[in-house]
Design an enzyme around this catalytic site. Structure first.
Site, PDB file in Angstrom:
ATOM      1  N   HIS A 147      -3.134  22.119  -8.116  1.00  0.00           N
ATOM      2  CA  HIS A 147      -3.891  20.877  -8.295  1.00  0.00           C
ATOM      3  C   HIS A 147      -4.686  20.664  -7.013  1.00  0.00           C
ATOM      4  CE1 HIS A 147      -4.829  16.688  -8.983  1.00  0.00           C
ATOM      5  NE2 HIS A 147      -4.236  16.718 -10.163  1.00  0.00           N
ATOM      6  N   ARG A 192     -10.296  10.759  -9.445  1.00  0.00           N
ATOM      7  CA  ARG A 192     -11.624  11.369  -9.550  1.00  0.00           C
ATOM      8  C   ARG A 192     -12.253  11.037 -10.898  1.00  0.00           C
ATOM      9  NH1 ARG A 192     -10.366  16.808  -9.534  1.00  0.00           N
ATOM     10  NH2 ARG A 192      -8.170  16.250  -9.406  1.00  0.00           N
TER      11      ARG A 192
END
Ligand SMILES: Cc1cc2nc3c(=O)[nH]c(=O)nc-3n(C[C@H](O)[C@H](O)[C@H](O)COP(=O)(O)OP(=O)(O)OC[C@H]3O[C@@H](n4cnc5c(N)ncnc54)[C@H](O)[C@@H]3O)c2cc1C
Ligand SMILES: *[C@@H]1O[C@H](CO)[C@@H](O)[C@H](O)[C@H]1NC(C)=O
Ligand SMILES: *[C@@H]1O[C@H](CO)[C@@H](O)[C@H](O)[C@H]1NC(C)=O
Length: 499
Positions: free
Chosen positions: A279, A302
């Site tokens: 990740h 995000r």
């Protein structure tokens, strides 16, 4: 007369005796022992709930940890679904086909398309099941990397999605187990170490260490492995993905691939074990930079508008909404190699959309609120105030595709920001997060055996991260919780047919 009554009595008695015997036989043959579910993450909770609530099939749920929830309880972005009521309400256009396309694209030719088809098609009913059986709202959506529509569901309210879902499903199990301990039994601190098969290769029980470390056996003809991934195990990473052993991880210490090891030793086939998801954004704790375990900076940060800045130039360097592997690659190739670090910067608008989570990160000292001007000094950026403001402004001005091919810009900074404008900022680094590979299953959640005449295992099922093939080379955010629900339900539905 008396004689014939007597004869009838004898016949009836024999008949009843045969019935009783037959029943006895079928009890042992036909698997009336409770189903054993290994692991109390979302896959195990789903399987157990479905078995006991819908089918009244008794379950023993084992977990080696002292508490329920595995990694599932930490999930922070949400759970995917296409063509859901929530999407309809929020007027989001989405289809199973589109979700499947995104999934197959992200999988890069790896994995098993049939499982991906199941995952995406069953996503509508998975979300519906959570909403109706457990009163979960799941009324908000985010669009995560690699998705072509907002389809990652979470609930409005204070609780993060993994915690909320695990809490609701485990509450129901506990309620039932307190009323009927035969129907539902939960055994924590119980570590499964092996399974027992008969000569036909049918599972007959699991061997576990009880809370005092004594070896015990639990007889069962149906065992569902929901024991999670192997992201915490340096040994397994060394074996299957040696490049990654130096990376920190977001996974809890129980995530050691026990199910993969036990099942493969018993002849199960493994698939895509070398496909480990890194990740891009684990939070670096400024007070504990070297810790091997990292808090995840949820992808929703995000997805809701957070951007990444290069830690020395203060410029954007990637499409933040690309798939996880692509963003990771950009961090690793474009940011300084020695610490693989970037800055995650969020506007006040992102904060408004994700307040509880960001407050939590701030309480943990992982995110700070500072004026843009302070970024330069705090992080030693080689840029000027006007350039930095411009960089953030430029990002807000983009309304077509930007130079990183990113088109979706939401909750950006507005045009009249200045060095005084506050931003939310944290330092992030790539982390081992999810293991795509695992035990090979078919679309009925049955474990597939290698070199076996029957191919399918007898009585062995797997669901959740322990299984492989559902995500291929890269899992889309939100699809892991989904796989737990979809394949956990399928395992339960197939086992229930035998009872
Ligand atoms: C920080 C974080 C955030 C995430 N956010 C998201 C998200 O927003 N959306 C999403 O879709 N996915 C997310 N994921 C991924 C997702 O949470 C996991 O992949 C998923 O929850 C796995 O569920 P599971 O039920 O398969 O396993 P887990 O939830 O990990 O549960 C496995 C359980 O099995 C038990 N166990 C293991 N071995 C044994 C044994 N030998 N005997 C007995 N018990 C055993 C463990 O103790 C554990 O409780 C996130 C992951 C992390 C780490
Ligand atoms: C473990 O030991 C304690 C203390 O001797 C005992 O009370 C408990 O019942 C034991 N647990 C099991 C599962 O046997
Ligand atoms: C912002 O965009 C303009 C025009 O597109 C460009 O000239 C300028 O260099 C950009 N500024 C920064 C800081 O990237």
């Amino acid at each position: 007369m008396v004689r014939s009554v007597r004869r009838v009595f004898i016949y009836v008695s024999i008949f009843v005796l045969i019935l009783i015997l037959k029943r006895q036989l079928s009890t042992t043959d036909q698997m009336k022992q409770p189903v054993v579910v290994i692991g109390s993450g979302l896959a195990g909770l789903t399987t157990s709930n479905r078995l006991i609530s819908k089918f009244k099939v008794p379950v023993v749920l084992l977990d080696k940890a002292a508490s329920i929830g595995g990694n599932s309880i930490k999930a922070s972005s949400g759970i995917n679904g296409a063509q859901t009521d929530t999407q309809q309400e929020l007027k989001v256009m989405d289809t199973h086909e589109l979700f499947l396309e995104d999934t197959v694209h992200s999988a890069k030719g790896r994995g098993i398309p049939l499982l991906m088809d199941k995952l995406t098609k069953e996503s509508t009913s998975a979300i519906k099941w959570l909403q109706t059986e457990f009163n979960l709202k799941l009324d908000l959506l985010a669009q995560l990397g690699g998705h072509s529509a907002p389809r990652t569901h979470r609930s409005s309210g204070k609780l993060p999605p993994g915690f909320e879902i695990v809490q609701a499903l485990s509450k129901k199990l506990k309620d039932i187990s307190s009323k009927d301990s035969y129907l539902m039994k939960i055994m924590l601190n119980s570590e499964v170490v092996d399974i027992e098969l008969n000569n036909d290769g049918h599972v007959t029980g699991v061997i576990y260490l009880d809370e005092n470390g004594s070896r015990k056996i639990l007889k069962s003809q149906n065992v569902v492995f929901c024991s999670g991934g192997f992201g915490f195990s340096k040994d397994m990473l060394r074996e299957f993905s040696p490049d990654l052993i130096h990376l920190p991880t977001t996974n809890g210490k129980q995530t050691t691939g026990d199910g993969q090891k036990i099942l493969s030793k018993s002849g199960a086939e493994l698939i895509d074990m070398d496909q480990v998801q890194v990740h891009p954004t684990g939070f670096i704790d400024p007070n504990d930079r070297k810790n091997n375990w990292k808090f995840l900076a949820a992808e929703a940060l995000r997805g809701l508008g957070g951007i990444l800045l290069h830690p020395t130039t203060g410029r954007r360097f990637t499409n933040e909404l690309n798939t996880r592997d692509a963003v990771t690659m950009d961090i690793q190739s474009k940011c300084p190699r020695n610490d693989n670090r970037a800055l995650l910067v969020m506007s006040e608008k992102v904060y408004d959309k994700y307040t509880n989570n960001i407050n939590f990160y701030m309480a943990k000292n992982l995110v700070k609120k500072v004026p843009i001007r302070d970024l330069i000094q705090n992080y030693d950026l080689q840029t000027t105030e006007p350039d930095l403001v411009n960089e953030l402004k430029n990002y807000s001005d983009v309304n077509t595709k930007d130079k990183f091919d990113r088109s979706l810009i939401i909750n950006a900074f507005d045009g009249n920001i200045s060095p005084e404008t506050s931003v939310y900022v944290g330092e992030i680094t790539p982390v081992v997060h999810f293991t795509m590979g695992g035990v090979k299953i078919n679309e009925n959640s049955q474990v597939i055996m290698k070199n076996s005449e029957s191919v399918l295992s007898k009585g062995l099922y797997a669901a959740g991260e322990v299984s492989g093939g559902v995500h291929g080379a890269n899992r889309l955010g939100g699809s892991s919780l989904l796989e737990c629900v979809v394949f956990g339900k399928i395992a339960a539905d197939n086992i229930a047919k035998l009872y």
